[in-house]
Enzyme design. Sequence first.
Site, PDB file in Angstrom:
ATOM      1  N   ASP A   1      -6.115   1.621  -3.407  1.00 51.65           N
ATOM      2  CA  ASP A   1      -7.382   1.342  -2.733  1.00 51.65           C
ATOM      3  C   ASP A   1      -7.861   2.557  -1.943  1.00 51.65           C
ATOM      4  OD1 ASP A   1      -5.596   1.250  -0.621  1.00 51.65           O
ATOM      5  OD2 ASP A   1      -6.326  -0.655   0.186  1.00 51.65           O
TER       6      ASP A   1
ATOM      7  N   ASP B   1      -2.737   5.935  -3.449  1.00 47.98           N
ATOM      8  CA  ASP B   1      -1.582   5.354  -2.774  1.00 47.98           C
ATOM      9  C   ASP B   1      -1.021   4.240  -3.654  1.00 47.98           C
ATOM     10  OD1 ASP B   1      -3.733   3.661  -2.421  1.00 47.98           O
ATOM     11  OD2 ASP B   1      -3.157   3.023  -0.411  1.00 47.98           O
TER      12      ASP B   1
ATOM     13  N   SER C   1       0.819  -1.215   0.000  1.00 45.17           N
ATOM     14  CA  SER C   1       0.000   0.000   0.000  1.00 45.17           C
ATOM     15  C   SER C   1       0.858   1.272   0.000  1.00 45.17           C
ATOM     16  CB  SER C   1      -0.954  -0.045   1.200  1.00 45.17           C
ATOM     17  OG  SER C   1      -1.872   1.006   1.166  1.00 45.17           O
TER      18      SER C   1
ATOM     19  N   ASP D   1      -1.228   1.014  -3.869  1.00 44.59           N
ATOM     20  CA  ASP D   1      -2.072  -0.037  -4.441  1.00 44.59           C
ATOM     21  C   ASP D   1      -3.437   0.472  -4.865  1.00 44.59           C
ATOM     22  OD1 ASP D   1      -3.136   0.299  -1.875  1.00 44.59           O
ATOM     23  OD2 ASP D   1      -3.603  -1.827  -1.641  1.00 44.59           O
TER      24      ASP D   1
END
Length: 451
Positions: free
Chosen positions: A246, A242, A102, A244
């Site tokens: 999400d 960010d 992340s 990843d």
Amino acid sequence: MAKLFGTDGVRGVANRQLTAELAYKLGRAGAYVLASQVQDRKPVILIGRDTRISGHMLEGALTAGICSVGGNAVRLGVIPTPAVAYLTRALGADAGAMISASHNPVEDNGIKYFSSTGYKLPDAIEVEIEALVAGAEDSMPFPVGKELGLAKDFDAALERYVEFAKNTVDMRLDGVKVVVDCAHGAAYEAAPRALRELGAEVVAIYNQPDGTNINENCGSTHPQKLQEAVLKYGAHLGIAHDGDADRMMAVDEKGQLVDGDQVMVACALYLKEKGQLEDNSLVVTVMSNMGLYAALDKAGIKTYQTRVGDRYVLEKMLETGSILGGEQSGHIIFLKHNTTGDGLVTALQMMQVMVDKGRPLSELAAQMEVYPQVLVNARVQNKEQVMASQVFQARVKEAEQKLKREGRVLVRPSGTEALIRVMLEGPDKDLIGRMAKELALEAERLDQSIR
């Protein structure tokens, strides 16, 4: 073995804590446990990753583990975490796995699983996988010959996800200029592509990953460059993801940061007005600003509060029937569309409100008064012991008494990093800033004495 699964899967420094050997074991155990209900065919597990250099190593090891227990691995390549959740459902796979840490720095990485329904794994399943990984002997099957699993690539993964995200809204973005900070991460193709295909004029920044620059002074945790770019290009808004993708943070046309709380308030008020806010509620975490509660209470919208972590937000949403929930950090779940935080979908839902209402983002964000809030991270090695310290708890109590009812103190250990997060909220920003720093320093001093 120490507990493997944190609040967001297994995390660690790649090739040290999170080794290829551990990834292989997680592949074996995950495929074995998650596919235990599959009969008369080989289980199928999708694998996505972000742009970290260690992702290649871990993808290979995870794939080998899945195939070694008789599962078929489908590699999606570099793709956002929410795309894995969506595609696991859409393709009828038995599970999905995402390789990402992340917003963490490049040396970290992680592995988290999704069930066949696209939800993050329940604690009980994680415990079962962990027990198999930690076992003294590998009791899982070792098939041979034609019973071994296969690995293949799914080249249409990105296109399928982009189409899905675009179909969550009913609008065109012609005439809208947007700056997108991709954090050199998993959204570097998906986010600009989706927005351009909807007609927006897109300025993409930090969209050239080289394997080592993910989240490097960019993305949702470092929005300053995005704020500057929005003003430089005269954009209507900015969006920051960010590593990843999400989560999403926004910047309005004036260069002001718009956080997850403000986005949730704007979307909740819009959905209520449209008669589409089921249960007339919003799920938030203990980190949400006091201004959020004031704005929603005024509008007659219920709020449910839960601990930090989008998995806990989701659990409360399923329990209460809420369709919208999330975190101040920009992890926002639109349950009608996806089963996890989705930065691209969140950005599109927010822009839908802008387009339908014909209002700039600054006006939508102003529907919530933001109370001064300060967050300071204390870097510690023994976060549980520091948190349990009577001395530290006494300092926290003193801070609470000093603020009385005009503010609040929230101190919690990070679920993904060696940090204790100290958050204070109150009318006097200078005062709460000093108090937060003092508590963080106290935590670090106590940590040093424990070592």
